[in-house]
Design an enzyme around this catalytic site. Sequence first.
Site, PDB file in Angstrom:
ATOM      1  N   GLY A   3      -3.384  -7.011 -15.584  1.00  0.00           N
ATOM      2  CA  GLY A   3      -4.396  -6.936 -14.523  1.00  0.00           C
ATOM      3  C   GLY A   3      -5.439  -5.889 -14.828  1.00  0.00           C
ATOM      4  O   GLY A   3      -5.823  -5.115 -13.956  1.00  0.00           O
ATOM      5  N   SER A  40      -5.909 -12.644 -15.737  1.00  0.00           N
ATOM      6  CA  SER A  40      -5.437 -14.023 -15.563  1.00  0.00           C
ATOM      7  C   SER A  40      -6.594 -14.965 -15.280  1.00  0.00           C
ATOM      8  O   SER A  40      -6.655 -16.050 -15.834  1.00  0.00           O
ATOM      9  CB  SER A  40      -4.387 -14.114 -14.459  1.00  0.00           C
ATOM     10  OG  SER A  40      -4.961 -13.870 -13.206  1.00  0.00           O
ATOM     11  N   ASN A  88       0.554  -3.531 -13.844  1.00  0.00           N
ATOM     12  CA  ASN A  88      -0.374  -3.279 -12.734  1.00  0.00           C
ATOM     13  C   ASN A  88      -0.766  -4.558 -11.989  1.00  0.00           C
ATOM     14  O   ASN A  88      -1.142  -4.486 -10.817  1.00  0.00           O
ATOM     15  CB  ASN A  88      -1.623  -2.579 -13.293  1.00  0.00           C
ATOM     16  CG  ASN A  88      -2.790  -2.661 -12.341  1.00  0.00           C
ATOM     17  OD1 ASN A  88      -2.882  -1.899 -11.386  1.00  0.00           O
ATOM     18  ND2 ASN A  88      -3.686  -3.628 -12.566  1.00  0.00           N
ATOM     19  N   SER A 106       3.523   0.631  -4.517  1.00  0.00           N
ATOM     20  CA  SER A 106       2.595   0.915  -3.416  1.00  0.00           C
ATOM     21  C   SER A 106       3.340   1.706  -2.359  1.00  0.00           C
ATOM     22  O   SER A 106       4.566   1.555  -2.213  1.00  0.00           O
ATOM     23  CB  SER A 106       2.113  -0.412  -2.807  1.00  0.00           C
ATOM     24  OG  SER A 106       1.483  -0.179  -1.565  1.00  0.00           O
ATOM     25  N   TYR A 128       4.493  -8.548   0.322  1.00  0.00           N
ATOM     26  CA  TYR A 128       3.956  -7.518  -0.587  1.00  0.00           C
ATOM     27  C   TYR A 128       4.863  -6.280  -0.597  1.00  0.00           C
ATOM     28  O   TYR A 128       5.208  -5.759  -1.662  1.00  0.00           O
ATOM     29  CB  TYR A 128       2.546  -7.161  -0.109  1.00  0.00           C
ATOM     30  CG  TYR A 128       1.818  -6.143  -0.952  1.00  0.00           C
ATOM     31  CD1 TYR A 128       1.227  -6.508  -2.157  1.00  0.00           C
ATOM     32  CD2 TYR A 128       1.690  -4.827  -0.532  1.00  0.00           C
ATOM     33  CE1 TYR A 128       0.535  -5.582  -2.920  1.00  0.00           C
ATOM     34  CE2 TYR A 128       1.001  -3.895  -1.286  1.00  0.00           C
ATOM     35  CZ  TYR A 128       0.422  -4.280  -2.482  1.00  0.00           C
ATOM     36  OH  TYR A 128      -0.257  -3.350  -3.235  1.00  0.00           O
ATOM     37  N   ALA A 150       8.005  -6.100   0.157  1.00  0.00           N
ATOM     38  CA  ALA A 150       9.270  -6.433  -0.516  1.00  0.00           C
ATOM     39  C   ALA A 150       9.091  -6.397  -2.027  1.00  0.00           C
ATOM     40  O   ALA A 150       9.937  -5.858  -2.760  1.00  0.00           O
ATOM     41  CB  ALA A 150       9.758  -7.808  -0.062  1.00  0.00           C
ATOM     42  N   LYS A 174       6.937  -4.662  -3.718  1.00  0.00           N
ATOM     43  CA  LYS A 174       6.669  -3.297  -4.188  1.00  0.00           C
ATOM     44  C   LYS A 174       7.913  -2.408  -4.075  1.00  0.00           C
ATOM     45  O   LYS A 174       8.110  -1.500  -4.884  1.00  0.00           O
ATOM     46  CB  LYS A 174       5.486  -2.700  -3.424  1.00  0.00           C
ATOM     47  CG  LYS A 174       4.159  -3.427  -3.700  1.00  0.00           C
ATOM     48  CD  LYS A 174       3.795  -3.370  -5.179  1.00  0.00           C
ATOM     49  CE  LYS A 174       2.445  -3.968  -5.496  1.00  0.00           C
ATOM     50  NZ  LYS A 174       2.080  -3.862  -6.914  1.00  0.00           N
ATOM     51  N   ILE A 226      -6.484   2.679  -2.005  1.00  0.00           N
ATOM     52  CA  ILE A 226      -7.428   2.907  -3.102  1.00  0.00           C
ATOM     53  C   ILE A 226      -8.596   1.944  -2.930  1.00  0.00           C
ATOM     54  O   ILE A 226      -8.388   0.755  -2.604  1.00  0.00           O
ATOM     55  CB  ILE A 226      -6.732   2.677  -4.464  1.00  0.00           C
ATOM     56  CG1 ILE A 226      -5.406   3.448  -4.556  1.00  0.00           C
ATOM     57  CG2 ILE A 226      -7.672   3.047  -5.612  1.00  0.00           C
ATOM     58  CD1 ILE A 226      -5.498   4.957  -4.367  1.00  0.00           C
TER      59      ILE A 226
HETATM   60  P1  NAP Z   1      -7.628  -5.878  -7.725  1.00  0.00           P
HETATM   61  O1  NAP Z   1      -8.921  -5.171  -7.887  1.00  0.00           O
HETATM   62  O2  NAP Z   1      -7.555  -7.096  -6.882  1.00  0.00           O
HETATM   63  O3  NAP Z   1      -7.048  -6.191  -9.181  1.00  0.00           O
HETATM   64  C1  NAP Z   1      -5.909  -6.973  -9.371  1.00  0.00           C
HETATM   65  C2  NAP Z   1      -5.738  -7.230 -10.840  1.00  0.00           C
HETATM   66  O4  NAP Z   1      -4.523  -7.976 -11.021  1.00  0.00           O
HETATM   67  C3  NAP Z   1      -6.867  -8.052 -11.434  1.00  0.00           C
HETATM   68  O5  NAP Z   1      -7.176  -7.548 -12.712  1.00  0.00           O
HETATM   69  C4  NAP Z   1      -6.243  -9.440 -11.565  1.00  0.00           C
HETATM   70  O6  NAP Z   1      -6.739 -10.154 -12.677  1.00  0.00           O
HETATM   71  C5  NAP Z   1      -4.813  -9.098 -11.834  1.00  0.00           C
HETATM   72  N1  NAP Z   1      -3.914 -10.204 -11.545  1.00  0.00           N
HETATM   73  C6  NAP Z   1      -3.675 -10.804 -10.350  1.00  0.00           C
HETATM   74  N2  NAP Z   1      -2.782 -11.793 -10.504  1.00  0.00           N
HETATM   75  C7  NAP Z   1      -2.451 -11.825 -11.821  1.00  0.00           C
HETATM   76  C8  NAP Z   1      -1.587 -12.608 -12.606  1.00  0.00           C
HETATM   77  N3  NAP Z   1      -0.858 -13.593 -12.059  1.00  0.00           N
HETATM   78  N4  NAP Z   1      -1.504 -12.369 -13.935  1.00  0.00           N
HETATM   79  C9  NAP Z   1      -2.229 -11.372 -14.500  1.00  0.00           C
HETATM   80  N5  NAP Z   1      -3.083 -10.591 -13.818  1.00  0.00           N
HETATM   81  C10 NAP Z   1      -3.188 -10.816 -12.485  1.00  0.00           C
HETATM   82  O7  NAP Z   1      -6.533  -4.915  -7.103  1.00  0.00           O
HETATM   83  P2  NAP Z   1      -6.160  -3.363  -7.329  1.00  0.00           P
HETATM   84  O8  NAP Z   1      -6.356  -2.712  -6.023  1.00  0.00           O
HETATM   85  O9  NAP Z   1      -6.810  -2.826  -8.541  1.00  0.00           O
HETATM   86  O10 NAP Z   1      -4.586  -3.508  -7.537  1.00  0.00           O
HETATM   87  C11 NAP Z   1      -3.933  -3.213  -8.757  1.00  0.00           C
HETATM   88  C12 NAP Z   1      -2.463  -2.921  -8.469  1.00  0.00           C
HETATM   89  O11 NAP Z   1      -2.369  -1.778  -7.615  1.00  0.00           O
HETATM   90  C13 NAP Z   1      -1.736  -4.044  -7.746  1.00  0.00           C
HETATM   91  O12 NAP Z   1      -0.427  -4.163  -8.235  1.00  0.00           O
HETATM   92  C14 NAP Z   1      -1.721  -3.565  -6.312  1.00  0.00           C
HETATM   93  O13 NAP Z   1      -0.664  -4.129  -5.586  1.00  0.00           O
HETATM   94  C15 NAP Z   1      -1.559  -2.079  -6.514  1.00  0.00           C
HETATM   95  N6  NAP Z   1      -1.957  -1.269  -5.357  1.00  0.00           N
HETATM   96  C16 NAP Z   1      -3.238  -1.254  -4.914  1.00  0.00           C
HETATM   97  C17 NAP Z   1      -3.581  -0.470  -3.816  1.00  0.00           C
HETATM   98  C18 NAP Z   1      -4.970  -0.381  -3.276  1.00  0.00           C
HETATM   99  O14 NAP Z   1      -5.146   0.266  -2.224  1.00  0.00           O
HETATM  100  N7  NAP Z   1      -5.965  -0.976  -3.902  1.00  0.00           N
HETATM  101  C19 NAP Z   1      -2.591   0.283  -3.180  1.00  0.00           C
HETATM  102  C20 NAP Z   1      -1.296   0.242  -3.652  1.00  0.00           C
HETATM  103  C21 NAP Z   1      -0.993  -0.536  -4.761  1.00  0.00           C
HETATM  104  P3  NAP Z   1      -7.661 -11.489 -12.523  1.00  0.00           P
HETATM  105  O15 NAP Z   1      -8.689 -11.153 -11.498  1.00  0.00           O
HETATM  106  O16 NAP Z   1      -8.173 -11.692 -13.900  1.00  0.00           O
HETATM  107  O17 NAP Z   1      -6.734 -12.560 -12.065  1.00  0.00           O
END
Ligand code: NAP
Length: 250
Positions: free
Chosen positions: A15, A40, A93, A145, A158, A160, A162, A191
């Site tokens: 990701g 992806s 990630n 998370s 989500y 569950a 995490k 974030i």
């Molecule tokens: P984001 O901007 O939506 O990015 C998500 C990334 O995951 C994208 O690069 C996407 O790639 C990739 N992805 C999604 N499904 C995929 C799959 N099946 N195979 C490969 N790649 C996949 O979200 P983010 O906020 O940066 O989140 C990144 C991580 O941090 C996640 O695990 C999220 O749960 C965690 N997190 C985020 C927050 C927050 O507040 N933002 C808080 C806690 C945890 P494509 O677009 O190319 O599909």
Amino acid sequence: MGNLFEKGTIALVTGGSSGIGQACAIDLAKNGAYVIINYSGHKEGAQETLDAVLKAGGAGAIIRANVGVEEDVNNMFKKIMANFKKLDILVNNAGIIRDGYLLMMKKEAFDQVINVNLGGCFMCTQAAVRIMAGQKKGAIVNISSTSGITGSEGQANYSASKAGIIGFTKTVAKEYASRNIRVNVVAPGFIDTKMTRANKELLEGKYLQHIPMGRFGQPEDIAHAVTYLASDLASYVTGKVLTVDGGMTM
Ligand code: NAP
């Protein structure tokens, strides 16, 4: 360019085409790692990450795989081994949300989130540990998370997934510590990324007052924690959860 990582260090960030994954890839590269940027669906996002890596004086490549699909994961790791013959760092990630209150949540939305977030982490970790066990060295950082620690309304699937990542990480850390493979978790709070931006106003009203530092985090706040855990600075740290949330879950 820093040199936290020795020359030839190979890191895979799943990701890496957006948000936190993008920041992680750039920060690992700035610190000397060669970064393989997984995506992806959004090739242009992955390319944007790679452009930023190159601009910062780093090196890397992009690779497509849906981490929820076993064949994709197998092919990705085959390509990595064919090209680099090693893997030193894995950052799990990739993640998705499909929010809804429990009684409204379709089984399909539950399964999809568990499959990508937890299943993807399982498949990539298994493939990486196969490689790292032979090397007798490796570092894996899994992105969980605070939702997986405290729970979060509307996010049963989500949360569950995490929480699952935390139990999974501690188990793999115990199983492979003797092979010098360290496995840790970074648990971000709120974030500012694409994932939260759609609900930002709502989230600001609801949560900002609960964040002692008074702001949402930036992707770089998470990336710095990931780089630390992936590096030899954390050489005696394994099976730990590092919460990065501006003090929200003290
Ligand atoms: P984001 O901007 O939506 O990015 C998500 C990334 O995951 C994208 O690069 C996407 O790639 C990739 N992805 C999604 N499904 C995929 C799959 N099946 N195979 C490969 N790649 C996949 O979200 P983010 O906020 O940066 O989140 C990144 C991580 O941090 C996640 O695990 C999220 O749960 C965690 N997190 C985020 C927050 C927050 O507040 N933002 C808080 C806690 C945890 P494509 O677009 O190319 O599909």
